[in-house]
Each structure stands twice: as structure tokens, then as C-alpha cells.
Motif scaffolding. Structure first.
Motif, PDB file in Angstrom:
ATOM      1  N   VAL A   3       0.885  -1.144   0.025  1.00  0.00           N
ATOM      2  CA  VAL A   3      -0.071  -0.006  -0.164  1.00  0.00           C
ATOM      3  C   VAL A   3       0.968   1.411   0.044  1.00  0.00           C
ATOM      4  O   VAL A   3       0.521   2.178  -0.895  1.00  0.00           O
ATOM      5  CB  VAL A   3      -1.169   0.041   1.173  1.00  0.00           C
ATOM      6  N   GLY A   4       2.077   1.259   0.717  1.00  0.00           N
ATOM      7  CA  GLY A   4       2.813   2.370   0.996  1.00  0.00           C
ATOM      8  C   GLY A   4       3.448   2.465  -0.359  1.00  0.00           C
ATOM      9  O   GLY A   4       3.739   3.748  -0.860  1.00  0.00           O
ATOM     10  N   SER A   5       4.021   1.501  -0.970  1.00  0.00           N
ATOM     11  CA  SER A   5       4.573   1.783  -2.524  1.00  0.00           C
ATOM     12  C   SER A   5       3.721   2.225  -3.509  1.00  0.00           C
ATOM     13  O   SER A   5       3.966   2.904  -4.379  1.00  0.00           O
ATOM     14  CB  SER A   5       5.408   0.474  -2.796  1.00  0.00           C
ATOM     15  N   ALA A   6       2.511   1.909  -3.407  1.00  0.00           N
ATOM     16  CA  ALA A   6       1.260   2.268  -4.448  1.00  0.00           C
ATOM     17  C   ALA A   6       1.236   3.910  -4.107  1.00  0.00           C
ATOM     18  O   ALA A   6       0.807   4.652  -5.221  1.00  0.00           O
ATOM     19  CB  ALA A   6       0.117   1.583  -4.300  1.00  0.00           C
ATOM     20  N   LEU A   7       1.302   4.269  -2.625  1.00  0.00           N
ATOM     21  CA  LEU A   7       0.981   5.926  -2.587  1.00  0.00           C
ATOM     22  C   LEU A   7       2.455   6.586  -2.875  1.00  0.00           C
ATOM     23  O   LEU A   7       2.349   7.858  -3.124  1.00  0.00           O
ATOM     24  CB  LEU A   7       0.539   5.877  -0.951  1.00  0.00           C
ATOM     25  N   ILE A   8       3.386   6.277  -2.539  1.00  0.00           N
ATOM     26  CA  ILE A   8       4.859   6.779  -2.531  1.00  0.00           C
ATOM     27  C   ILE A   8       5.903   6.292  -3.422  1.00  0.00           C
ATOM     28  O   ILE A   8       6.251   4.952  -3.260  1.00  0.00           O
ATOM     29  CB  ILE A   8       5.484   6.880  -1.067  1.00  0.00           C
ATOM     30  N   PRO A   9       5.920   6.841  -4.658  1.00  0.00           N
ATOM     31  CA  PRO A   9       6.440   6.287  -5.670  1.00  0.00           C
ATOM     32  C   PRO A   9       8.076   5.775  -5.392  1.00  0.00           C
ATOM     33  O   PRO A   9       8.564   4.961  -6.258  1.00  0.00           O
ATOM     34  CB  PRO A   9       6.439   7.176  -7.043  1.00  0.00           C
ATOM     35  N   LEU A  10       8.680   6.462  -4.516  1.00  0.00           N
ATOM     36  CA  LEU A  10      10.093   6.092  -3.961  1.00  0.00           C
ATOM     37  C   LEU A  10      10.141   4.825  -3.450  1.00  0.00           C
ATOM     38  O   LEU A  10      11.283   4.227  -3.489  1.00  0.00           O
ATOM     39  CB  LEU A  10      10.625   7.114  -3.063  1.00  0.00           C
ATOM     40  N   ILE A  11       8.830   4.170  -3.249  1.00  0.00           N
ATOM     41  CA  ILE A  11       9.027   2.771  -2.295  1.00  0.00           C
ATOM     42  C   ILE A  11       8.934   1.628  -3.566  1.00  0.00           C
ATOM     43  O   ILE A  11       7.822   1.867  -4.216  1.00  0.00           O
ATOM     44  CB  ILE A  11       8.039   2.565  -1.399  1.00  0.00           C
ATOM     45  N   ASN A  12       9.812   0.948  -3.722  1.00  0.00           N
ATOM     46  CA  ASN A  12       9.951   0.085  -4.791  1.00  0.00           C
ATOM     47  C   ASN A  12       9.322  -1.301  -4.170  1.00  0.00           C
ATOM     48  O   ASN A  12      10.100  -2.266  -3.721  1.00  0.00           O
ATOM     49  CB  ASN A  12      11.095  -0.059  -5.582  1.00  0.00           C
ATOM     50  N   ILE A  13       8.087  -1.597  -4.621  1.00  0.00           N
ATOM     51  CA  ILE A  13       7.492  -2.764  -4.164  1.00  0.00           C
ATOM     52  C   ILE A  13       8.367  -4.191  -4.853  1.00  0.00           C
ATOM     53  O   ILE A  13       8.523  -5.150  -4.218  1.00  0.00           O
ATOM     54  CB  ILE A  13       6.090  -3.133  -4.338  1.00  0.00           C
ATOM     55  N   GLU A  14       8.515  -4.010  -5.942  1.00  0.00           N
ATOM     56  CA  GLU A  14       9.395  -5.068  -6.820  1.00  0.00           C
ATOM     57  C   GLU A  14      10.533  -5.462  -6.065  1.00  0.00           C
ATOM     58  O   GLU A  14      10.971  -6.572  -5.975  1.00  0.00           O
ATOM     59  CB  GLU A  14       9.772  -4.788  -8.389  1.00  0.00           C
ATOM     60  N   ALA A  15      11.462  -4.417  -5.394  1.00  0.00           N
ATOM     61  CA  ALA A  15      12.656  -4.716  -4.798  1.00  0.00           C
ATOM     62  C   ALA A  15      12.352  -5.610  -3.668  1.00  0.00           C
ATOM     63  O   ALA A  15      13.130  -6.372  -3.120  1.00  0.00           O
ATOM     64  CB  ALA A  15      13.326  -3.293  -4.627  1.00  0.00           C
ATOM     65  N   TYR A  16      11.239  -4.954  -2.941  1.00  0.00           N
ATOM     66  CA  TYR A  16      10.887  -5.625  -1.704  1.00  0.00           C
ATOM     67  C   TYR A  16      10.528  -7.151  -1.869  1.00  0.00           C
ATOM     68  O   TYR A  16      11.139  -8.070  -1.046  1.00  0.00           O
ATOM     69  CB  TYR A  16       9.880  -4.880  -1.120  1.00  0.00           C
ATOM     70  N   LEU A  17       9.843  -7.439  -2.810  1.00  0.00           N
ATOM     71  CA  LEU A  17       9.487  -8.754  -3.153  1.00  0.00           C
ATOM     72  C   LEU A  17      10.543  -9.541  -3.767  1.00  0.00           C
ATOM     73  O   LEU A  17      10.787 -10.853  -3.050  1.00  0.00           O
ATOM     74  CB  LEU A  17       8.321  -8.517  -4.430  1.00  0.00           C
ATOM     75  N   VAL A  18      11.527  -9.050  -4.315  1.00  0.00           N
ATOM     76  CA  VAL A  18      12.649  -9.994  -4.563  1.00  0.00           C
ATOM     77  C   VAL A  18      13.442 -10.366  -3.272  1.00  0.00           C
ATOM     78  O   VAL A  18      13.855 -11.296  -2.952  1.00  0.00           O
ATOM     79  CB  VAL A  18      13.732  -8.875  -5.572  1.00  0.00           C
ATOM     80  N   GLY A  19      13.430  -9.327  -2.438  1.00  0.00           N
ATOM     81  CA  GLY A  19      14.246  -9.831  -1.034  1.00  0.00           C
ATOM     82  C   GLY A  19      13.177 -10.748  -0.428  1.00  0.00           C
ATOM     83  O   GLY A  19      13.618 -11.764   0.183  1.00  0.00           O
ATOM     84  N   ILE A  20      12.072 -10.436  -0.024  1.00  0.00           N
ATOM     85  CA  ILE A  20      10.985 -11.286   0.608  1.00  0.00           C
ATOM     86  C   ILE A  20      10.988 -12.601  -0.295  1.00  0.00           C
ATOM     87  O   ILE A  20      11.034 -13.859   0.617  1.00  0.00           O
ATOM     88  CB  ILE A  20       9.613 -10.944   0.591  1.00  0.00           C
ATOM     89  N   GLY A  21      10.981 -12.782  -1.515  1.00  0.00           N
ATOM     90  CA  GLY A  21      11.045 -13.896  -2.351  1.00  0.00           C
ATOM     91  C   GLY A  21      12.164 -14.737  -1.998  1.00  0.00           C
ATOM     92  O   GLY A  21      12.101 -16.009  -1.793  1.00  0.00           O
ATOM     93  N   ALA A  22      13.413 -14.226  -1.736  1.00  0.00           N
ATOM     94  CA  ALA A  22      14.614 -14.790  -1.723  1.00  0.00           C
ATOM     95  C   ALA A  22      14.857 -15.305  -0.102  1.00  0.00           C
ATOM     96  O   ALA A  22      15.277 -16.568   0.167  1.00  0.00           O
ATOM     97  CB  ALA A  22      15.748 -13.867  -1.867  1.00  0.00           C
ATOM     98  N   LEU A  23      13.976 -14.768   0.672  1.00  0.00           N
ATOM     99  CA  LEU A  23      13.822 -15.331   2.014  1.00  0.00           C
ATOM    100  C   LEU A  23      12.728 -16.394   2.433  1.00  0.00           C
ATOM    101  O   LEU A  23      12.923 -17.000   3.493  1.00  0.00           O
ATOM    102  CB  LEU A  23      13.654 -14.090   3.297  1.00  0.00           C
ATOM    103  N   SER A  24      11.705 -16.334   1.762  1.00  0.00           N
ATOM    104  CA  SER A  24      10.799 -17.328   1.813  1.00  0.00           C
ATOM    105  C   SER A  24      10.882 -18.732   1.045  1.00  0.00           C
ATOM    106  O   SER A  24      11.546 -18.621  -0.148  1.00  0.00           O
ATOM    107  CB  SER A  24       9.246 -16.700   1.111  1.00  0.00           C
ATOM    108  N   ALA A  25      10.498 -19.746   1.708  1.00  0.00           N
ATOM    109  CA  ALA A  25      10.541 -21.191   1.193  1.00  0.00           C
ATOM    110  C   ALA A  25       9.515 -21.395   0.289  1.00  0.00           C
ATOM    111  O   ALA A  25       9.767 -22.345  -0.562  1.00  0.00           O
ATOM    112  CB  ALA A  25      10.707 -21.931   2.480  1.00  0.00           C
ATOM    113  N   GLY A  26       8.426 -20.457   0.346  1.00  0.00           N
ATOM    114  CA  GLY A  26       7.107 -21.118  -0.752  1.00  0.00           C
ATOM    115  C   GLY A  26       6.351 -19.786  -0.505  1.00  0.00           C
ATOM    116  O   GLY A  26       6.435 -18.683   0.130  1.00  0.00           O
ATOM    117  N   GLY A  27       5.065 -20.221  -0.700  1.00  0.00           N
ATOM    118  CA  GLY A  27       3.844 -19.316  -0.562  1.00  0.00           C
ATOM    119  C   GLY A  27       3.908 -18.039  -1.611  1.00  0.00           C
ATOM    120  O   GLY A  27       3.363 -16.989  -1.124  1.00  0.00           O
ATOM    121  N   VAL A  28       4.513 -18.417  -2.563  1.00  0.00           N
ATOM    122  CA  VAL A  28       4.593 -17.073  -3.567  1.00  0.00           C
ATOM    123  C   VAL A  28       3.225 -16.682  -4.124  1.00  0.00           C
ATOM    124  O   VAL A  28       3.090 -15.558  -4.098  1.00  0.00           O
ATOM    125  CB  VAL A  28       5.538 -17.502  -4.987  1.00  0.00           C
TER     126      VAL A  28
END
Length: 142
Positions: A3-28
Motif C-alpha cells: 500500500v505504501g509503495s502504491a502511494l509513495i513512488p519512491l518505495i519500490n515494491i518489486e525490490a521488496y518482493l525480490v528480497g522477501i521472495g529470496a527469504l521465503s521457502a514458498g507461498g509465492v
């Protein structure tokens, strides 16, 4: 975060998802849905601001410009009565990012695109985009 990334363009949700995706074992799928819905909620804010703001004195002055008015009228003509066209443009913005979704959310609001077209299109487009990013991370890290 989404939600924050949708409101504030400086927050990059894609970069966040890459980090979260690398740490998670599944549940994509769950992560993609959560991020897609969160982004959609944030874009609804931009949509509503534009929808309500287009009638303001400031916006009407801007729309009275001989350069701006014809462009606005052309887009209104394209969108009115053609929900599939508006939905396709909005889906491209949500899934591919071209045109930018933040801009298109505001345009959708200013042109009064029906929410029954806007919201599902954004949710599906963003969720698919984020799912592909998360799957790509899982494939890349093996």
C-alpha cells in the motif's frame, strides 16, 4: 509495504518482493495476492483524488487550456462506453508498467472509469506481475 509503495513512488515494491521472495521457502501465490491487493488499495486512493479533484477550480483552469482540453476530451471519448478499452490500458499499466500505473490510476479517476472495471483489472494485473517476480526469484535461487 505494498500500500505504501502504491502511494509513495519512491518505495519500490518489486525490490521488496525480490528480497522477501529470496527469504521465503514458498507461498509465492499468497505473497503475490497480498502485494497485488495492497497495491490496488493504494492506487484507489490516487483514483479517488483525481476523480474528486477534476471538478476543482484549479483542475478546471488547467483543463480550459487549449493544449490540455483536446487531449482530455479525446481520452474521455475513448473511455466512455468502452470499458474493454479502458480495462486493457489499465491492465497493461498494472501488469507491464507501461503506461505507469500511478499515472493511469489518476487518469482513470479523472475520466471516471467505473470502479467495477478499475479495481479487478488492477488486482489481477498487479498480482500476476508480482507472482512472476516471485517465481523468477525462486527459479533463480534454485
Amino acid at each position: 509495504m505494498s500500500v505504501g509503495s502504491a502511494l509513495i513512488p519512491l518505495i519500490n515494491i518489486e525490490a521488496y518482493l525480490v528480497g522477501i521472495g529470496a527469504l521465503s521457502a514458498g507461498g509465492v501465490v499468497g505473497l503475490a495476492i497480498a502485494a497485488g491487493v495492497g497495491q490496488s488499495l493504494g492506487k484507489i486512493v490516487w483514483y479517488e483524488v483525481a476523480r474528486r479533484g477534476v471538478d476543482s477550480a484549479w483542475a478546471q483552469r488547467k483543463l480550459s487550456s487549449p493544449k490540455v482540453r483536446p487531449v482530455y476530451d479525446r481520452w474521455v471519448a475513448r473511455m466512455e462506453g468502452r470499458p474493454w478499452f479502458g480495462g486493457a490500458v489499465m491492465f497493461a499499466a498494472a501488469f507491464v508498467g507501461v503506461p505507469p500505473l500511478l499515472v493511469m490510476a489518476a487518469v482513470g479517476g479523472a475520466l471516471r472509469m467505473p470502479l467495477v472495471v478499475f479495481v479487478p483489472t488492477i488486482v489481477v494485473g498487479r498480482t500476476l506481475r508480482f507472482w512472476l517476480i516471485l517465481v523468477g526469484v525462486h527459479v533463480a535461487i534454485g
